[in-house]
Design an enzyme around this catalytic site. Structure first.
Site, PDB file in Angstrom:
ATOM      1  N   GLU A  38      -3.281  -9.341   4.238  1.00  0.00           N
ATOM      2  CA  GLU A  38      -4.050  -9.642   4.659  1.00  0.00           C
ATOM      3  C   GLU A  38      -6.046 -10.523   4.855  1.00  0.00           C
ATOM      4  OE1 GLU A  38      -2.224  -7.594   2.991  1.00  0.00           O
ATOM      5  OE2 GLU A  38      -2.609  -4.786   3.151  1.00  0.00           O
ATOM      6  N   GLU A  40       1.319  -1.259   0.100  1.00  0.00           N
ATOM      7  CA  GLU A  40      -0.128   0.346  -0.222  1.00  0.00           C
ATOM      8  C   GLU A  40       1.042   0.994   0.071  1.00  0.00           C
ATOM      9  OE1 GLU A  40      -3.739  -0.309   2.212  1.00  0.00           O
ATOM     10  OE2 GLU A  40      -2.038  -1.149   3.550  1.00  0.00           O
TER      11      GLU A  40
HETATM   12  C1  1HE Z   1       6.395  -8.207  12.143  1.00  0.00           C
HETATM   13  C2  1HE Z   1       6.464  -8.918  10.763  1.00  0.00           C
HETATM   14  C3  1HE Z   1       4.896  -7.297  10.761  1.00  0.00           C
HETATM   15  C4  1HE Z   1       7.320  -9.663  10.006  1.00  0.00           C
HETATM   16  N1  1HE Z   1       4.134  -6.962  11.845  1.00  0.00           N
HETATM   17  N2  1HE Z   1       6.151  -8.733  13.896  1.00  0.00           N
HETATM   18  N3  1HE Z   1       2.040  -7.958   6.983  1.00  0.00           N
HETATM   19  C5  1HE Z   1       2.032 -10.277   6.697  1.00  0.00           C
HETATM   20  O1  1HE Z   1       1.342 -10.614   7.375  1.00  0.00           O
HETATM   21  C6  1HE Z   1       3.646  -9.894   6.491  1.00  0.00           C
HETATM   22  C7  1HE Z   1       4.521 -10.978   7.902  1.00  0.00           C
HETATM   23  N4  1HE Z   1       5.834 -11.016   7.610  1.00  0.00           N
HETATM   24  C8  1HE Z   1       5.805 -11.886   7.193  1.00  0.00           C
HETATM   25  O2  1HE Z   1       5.203 -12.702   5.958  1.00  0.00           O
HETATM   26  C9  1HE Z   1       7.376 -11.681   7.055  1.00  0.00           C
HETATM   27  O3  1HE Z   1       8.037 -11.981   7.988  1.00  0.00           O
HETATM   28  C10 1HE Z   1       8.230 -11.195   5.527  1.00  0.00           C
HETATM   29  C11 1HE Z   1       8.035 -12.413   4.271  1.00  0.00           C
HETATM   30  C12 1HE Z   1       7.829  -9.798   5.325  1.00  0.00           C
HETATM   31  C13 1HE Z   1       9.544 -11.460   5.859  1.00  0.00           C
HETATM   32  O4  1HE Z   1      10.672 -13.106   6.505  1.00  0.00           O
HETATM   33  P1  1HE Z   1      11.210 -13.376   7.352  1.00  0.00           P
HETATM   34  O5  1HE Z   1      11.434 -14.744   6.602  1.00  0.00           O
HETATM   35  O6  1HE Z   1      13.098 -12.360   6.349  1.00  0.00           O
HETATM   36  O7  1HE Z   1      11.674 -12.448   8.274  1.00  0.00           O
HETATM   37  P2  1HE Z   1      10.330 -13.212  10.084  1.00  0.00           P
HETATM   38  O8  1HE Z   1      11.822 -14.225  10.295  1.00  0.00           O
HETATM   39  O9  1HE Z   1       9.433 -13.874   8.923  1.00  0.00           O
HETATM   40  O10 1HE Z   1      11.133 -12.165  10.517  1.00  0.00           O
HETATM   41  C14 1HE Z   1      11.593 -10.841  11.403  1.00  0.00           C
HETATM   42  C15 1HE Z   1      10.827 -10.502  12.955  1.00  0.00           C
HETATM   43  O11 1HE Z   1       9.992  -9.822  11.993  1.00  0.00           O
HETATM   44  C16 1HE Z   1       9.968 -11.541  13.257  1.00  0.00           C
HETATM   45  O12 1HE Z   1      10.142 -11.351  15.542  1.00  0.00           O
HETATM   46  P3  1HE Z   1      11.187 -11.964  16.011  1.00  0.00           P
HETATM   47  O13 1HE Z   1      10.889 -11.015  17.442  1.00  0.00           O
HETATM   48  O14 1HE Z   1      10.641 -13.487  15.998  1.00  0.00           O
HETATM   49  O15 1HE Z   1      12.657 -11.908  15.278  1.00  0.00           O
HETATM   50  C17 1HE Z   1       8.531 -11.656  12.946  1.00  0.00           C
HETATM   51  O16 1HE Z   1       7.433 -11.637  14.197  1.00  0.00           O
HETATM   52  C18 1HE Z   1       8.565  -9.971  12.642  1.00  0.00           C
HETATM   53  N5  1HE Z   1       7.489  -9.518  12.057  1.00  0.00           N
HETATM   54  N6  1HE Z   1       6.757  -9.310  10.128  1.00  0.00           N
HETATM   55  C19 1HE Z   1       5.279  -7.582  12.856  1.00  0.00           C
HETATM   56  N7  1HE Z   1       4.236  -7.393   9.814  1.00  0.00           N
HETATM   57  C20 1HE Z   1      -3.265  -0.503   6.772  1.00  0.00           C
HETATM   58  S1  1HE Z   1      -3.685  -2.149   7.211  1.00  0.00           S
HETATM   59  C21 1HE Z   1      -2.351  -3.086   6.402  1.00  0.00           C
HETATM   60  C22 1HE Z   1      -2.572  -4.648   6.715  1.00  0.00           C
HETATM   61  C23 1HE Z   1      -1.230  -4.808   6.573  1.00  0.00           C
HETATM   62  O17 1HE Z   1      -0.288  -4.621   6.440  1.00  0.00           O
HETATM   63  S2  1HE Z   1      -1.872  -6.891   6.899  1.00  0.00           S
HETATM   64  C24 1HE Z   1       0.053  -7.460   6.217  1.00  0.00           C
HETATM   65  C25 1HE Z   1       0.718  -7.713   7.166  1.00  0.00           C
END
Ligand code: 1HE
Length: 257
Positions: free
Chosen positions: A131, A111
């Site tokens: 989402e 977005e």
């Molecule tokens: C996060 C987030 C996040 C990572 N919020 N903490 N977005 C999503 O649903 C995407 C969610 N994220 C992922 O699918 C993956 O993290 C990625 C593909 C982006 C990256 O993968 P990777 O393997 O490099 O990293 P990871 O091991 O998944 O994440 C590393 C850390 O970042 C981990 O935290 P840690 O404390 O365990 O190290 C994750 O929890 C954290 N992390 N993404 C919070 N999004 C205005 S409305 C908009 C609506 C949306 O955007 S909904 C979609 C949200």
């Protein structure tokens, strides 16, 4: 509002805005979204274009899901409107914004990218709208901006099925206008920003503020708005001097691509 997760610097007349929360994949919490809005509202007056990029392996993982606590409907409405206000500052701010994309450009990250004026992706880029699988909906203007880039059918598919587009397919369908080798998106975005910065400011203003509105107007009104904008732009002294320079053979010709 300053924020440790948003880095800002000027490179000449280019504003460089970097999401700097790599440990959380540049996930966008409320404070970071507000800081982005404030940064766009308070660009130095010498800024002529901006580059938006992300630190680490990914551009942006979207909404910070750890903040997705229980909100009632009214709070959810205001949260979405806060994103709208911030991303409107990107789209309708003072200068064109070039996004340098790599890695994940997902959810609210897509977005945010879609609010920028030009998107440059490197080969590591991938796009998704998770989402749907998180049980939520887009809320940062994606329902308006993304269909205008790729069509409602493709966005519907991305959200219904969790489809992920790779960098090549993303460029093919219009998510990015440029595709470059891995690691080169920032340099390309900066190069484009430097080029954009050389345009007459009124031309850039017309492209940012008039063109998207004309594109939404019925043709008859669009033609009229175009004529008004054209008249304003061509009357600026800078337009006269640039045209004169071309006629005198002092300005660059268009070269075959
Ligand atoms: C996060 C987030 C996040 C990572 N919020 N903490 N977005 C999503 O649903 C995407 C969610 N994220 C992922 O699918 C993956 O993290 C990625 C593909 C982006 C990256 O993968 P990777 O393997 O490099 O990293 P990871 O091991 O998944 O994440 C590393 C850390 O970042 C981990 O935290 P840690 O404390 O365990 O190290 C994750 O929890 C954290 N992390 N993404 C919070 N999004 C205005 S409305 C908009 C609506 C949306 O955007 S909904 C979609 C949200």
């Amino acid at each position: 509002m300053t924020n440790k997760d948003l880095h800002f610097e000027m490179r000449g007349d280019i504003a460089v805005i970097r999401l700097s929360r790599p440990a959380k994949r540049n996930a966008l919490g409320d404070a970071l979204i507000l800081a982005l809005r404030d940064q766009l509202e308070n660009l130095p007056t010498e800024a002529r274009a901006a580059v938006l990029c992300g630190e680490g392996e990914h551009f942006c993982a979207g909404l910070d899901l750890s903040e997705l606590k229980e909100r009632d409907a009214g709070q959810g409405l205001h949260h979405s409107r806060m994103w709208h206000a911030a991303l409107e500052r990107v789209q309708y701010g003072p200068v064109p914004v070039i996004a340098a994309l790599h890695g994940a450009v997902v959810g609210g990250g897509l977005e945010l990218a879609s609010a920028c004026h030009i998107r440059v992706a490197d080969e590591s880029t991938f796009y998704a709208l998770p989402e749907g699988s998180r049980g939520i909906f887009v809320g940062g203007g994606g329902a308006v901006r993304i269909p205008r880039l790729i069509g409602a059918a493709r966005m519907t598919d991305m959200m219904l099925t969790g489809r992920v587009y790779n960098a090549q397919d993303g460029e093919r369908i219009g998510l990015a206008q440029y595709l470059v080798p891995q690691g080169e998106a920032f340099d390309k975005a900066l190069e484009l920003a430097q080029r954009v910065a050389q345009n007459a400011p009124l031309t850039n203003y017309a492209l940012m503020h008039a063109l998207p509105r004309i594109a939404e107007q019925p043709a008859d009104q669009g033609f009229f708005t175009e004529a008004l904008m054209a008249a304003v732009a061509q009357s600026a002294p800078e337009a006269k001097s640039r045209v004169k320079a071309f006629l005198e053979g002092k300005a660059a010709k268009v070269k075959k691509a």
